[in-house]
Design a protein around this motif. Structure first.
Motif, mmCIF file in Angstrom:
data_model
loop_
_atom_site.group_PDB
_atom_site.id
_atom_site.type_symbol
_atom_site.label_atom_id
_atom_site.label_comp_id
_atom_site.label_asym_id
_atom_site.label_seq_id
_atom_site.Cartn_x
_atom_site.Cartn_y
_atom_site.Cartn_z
ATOM 1 N N GLU A 85 16.008 28.599 -12.776
ATOM 2 C CA GLU A 85 14.918 28.254 -11.836
ATOM 3 C C GLU A 85 13.962 29.429 -11.624
ATOM 4 O O GLU A 85 12.761 29.254 -11.512
ATOM 5 C CB GLU A 85 15.496 27.835 -10.478
ATOM 6 N N LEU A 86 14.534 30.638 -11.568
ATOM 7 C CA LEU A 86 13.711 31.832 -11.342
ATOM 8 C C LEU A 86 13.035 32.321 -12.625
ATOM 9 O O LEU A 86 12.237 33.251 -12.604
ATOM 10 C CB LEU A 86 14.574 32.972 -10.764
ATOM 11 N N GLY A 87 13.421 31.718 -13.761
ATOM 12 C CA GLY A 87 12.846 32.136 -15.047
ATOM 13 C C GLY A 87 13.377 33.482 -15.505
ATOM 14 O O GLY A 87 12.705 34.224 -16.234
ATOM 15 N N ILE A 88 14.597 33.808 -15.077
ATOM 16 C CA ILE A 88 15.207 35.085 -15.484
ATOM 17 C C ILE A 88 16.096 34.842 -16.706
ATOM 18 O O ILE A 88 16.972 33.966 -16.691
ATOM 19 C CB ILE A 88 16.037 35.695 -14.322
ATOM 20 N N ASN A 89 15.852 35.600 -17.754
ATOM 21 C CA ASN A 89 16.616 35.458 -18.989
ATOM 22 C C ASN A 89 17.999 36.076 -18.862
ATOM 23 O O ASN A 89 18.158 37.102 -18.217
ATOM 24 C CB ASN A 89 15.894 36.198 -20.109
ATOM 25 N N TYR A 90 18.999 35.488 -19.529
ATOM 26 C CA TYR A 90 20.342 36.075 -19.505
ATOM 27 C C TYR A 90 21.026 35.972 -20.864
ATOM 28 O O TYR A 90 20.810 35.030 -21.622
ATOM 29 C CB TYR A 90 21.219 35.450 -18.420
ATOM 30 N N VAL A 91 21.843 36.999 -21.139
ATOM 31 C CA VAL A 91 22.616 37.042 -22.379
ATOM 32 C C VAL A 91 24.067 37.365 -22.025
ATOM 33 O O VAL A 91 24.369 37.762 -20.901
ATOM 34 C CB VAL A 91 22.083 38.110 -23.375
ATOM 35 N N LEU A 92 24.940 37.230 -23.017
ATOM 36 C CA LEU A 92 26.346 37.575 -22.811
ATOM 37 C C LEU A 92 26.610 38.968 -23.373
ATOM 38 O O LEU A 92 26.070 39.330 -24.415
ATOM 39 C CB LEU A 92 27.243 36.551 -23.535
ATOM 40 N N GLY A 93 27.449 39.741 -22.682
ATOM 41 C CA GLY A 93 27.869 41.062 -23.181
ATOM 42 C C GLY A 93 29.368 41.196 -23.018
ATOM 43 O O GLY A 93 29.850 41.685 -22.004
ATOM 44 N N SER A 94 30.114 40.722 -24.019
ATOM 45 C CA SER A 94 31.580 40.653 -23.903
ATOM 46 C C SER A 94 32.269 41.447 -25.002
ATOM 47 O O SER A 94 31.732 41.577 -26.104
ATOM 48 C CB SER A 94 32.009 39.181 -24.006
ATOM 49 N N ALA A 95 33.474 41.951 -24.694
ATOM 50 C CA ALA A 95 34.264 42.657 -25.705
ATOM 51 C C ALA A 95 34.966 41.688 -26.651
ATOM 52 O O ALA A 95 35.493 42.093 -27.686
ATOM 53 C CB ALA A 95 35.315 43.524 -25.008
ATOM 54 N N SER A 96 34.948 40.405 -26.296
ATOM 55 C CA SER A 96 35.744 39.441 -27.064
ATOM 56 C C SER A 96 35.072 39.007 -28.365
ATOM 57 O O SER A 96 33.897 38.637 -28.373
ATOM 58 C CB SER A 96 36.011 38.200 -26.212
#
Ligand code: B16
Ligand code: MG
Length: 230
Positions: free
Chosen positions: A106-117
């Motif tokens: 809704e806020l237009g904020i981009n997100y990605v994953l940062g995992s050790a798996s």
């Protein structure tokens, strides 16, 4: 699109709880090797890479084995772990996670994953969240494990954001340290005492205030970047 902030999510302990499946699979290996592996021991494996996890496990059992045997155990442990993962569904998404992704959308904020798996893409597909992330950085994409900041710095590149504009959600000490080392804002999810190096702390994602991104985080990041007037 909000260009001020980018968000990076850890997977295990933030979006889903796969630690319980890691525990069952590592415990089976410890049983096979003839020593006790407890849930308290399992805490020390959170956020740690698979190879490092095996080293810690062998240290607990005070066991020395050949490199060839290690490779064999890494493979068999993962095969067993995957049996649990294939049974996962969207009902295993941790409380507040889907809602938080909705808020970011809704806020237009981009997100990605940062995992050790190395299993991160599969896990996200199992819980039907894979398509929502604009990028995935996982154990296959890095050469240095957390607390090295590499995983999050690659995340910032995927977000096309400067590290100081990135916010990281993490449940592990090594992950919070990695985020801080990357010069990002760290949000610790879980025990506040354990994650006392995080800039913000919440017990789980349902506790994130509604104005966290629009106000709290924006203010912190903008302040951080403002030249001092005195
Ligand atoms: P895999 P995260 C981490 O996930 C787990 O917390 C940690 O216990 C595990 O050893 C590591 O992934 C590697 O997982 O064996 O699937 O490659 O917290 O970084 O999302
Ligand atoms: Mg984690």
């Amino acid at each position: 699109m909000n260009k001020t902030i980018g968000v990076i999510f850890d997977l295990d302990g933030v979006i889903v709880d796969t630690a319980k499946y890691h525990f069952l699979a590592w415990k089976d290996l410890a049983d096979e090797l003839g020593f006790e592996f407890t849930e308290t021991h399992n805490e020390s494996l959170k956020g740690v890479s698979r190879v490092q996890s095996l080293e810690i496990l062998l240290g607990i059992g005070n066991i020395e084995i050949s490199e060839e045997k290690k490779q064999e155990y890494l493979l068999s442990k993962n095969e067993q772990y995957l049996e649990y993962i294939y049974k996962m569904g969207p009902d295993e998404i941790l409380p507040g996670a889907s809602e938080l992704l909705d808020t970011l959308d809704e806020l237009g904020i981009n997100y990605v994953l940062g995992s050790a798996s190395k299993n991160a893409p599969l896990i996200l597909k199992q819980v039907n969240l894979f398509h929502r992330f604009s990028g995935i950085v996982d154990g296959n994409s890095v050469s240095k494990a957390k607390p090295d900041p590499e995983v999050f710095l690659i995340g910032a590149q995927k977000l096309n954001m400067q590290p100081k504009h990135c916010v990281v959600f993490e449940d592990a000490i090594a992950g919070v340290e990695a985020a801080n080392a990357a010069n990002m804002t760290s949000v610790g999810i879980g025990d506040k005492q354990t994650l006392n190096k995080a800039h913000f702390n919440f017990n789980d994602l349902t506790e994130i205030p509604e104005d966290f991104f629009s106000s709290v985080i924006s203010e912190k990041i903008l302040k951080k970047n403002e030249p001092k007037l005195y």
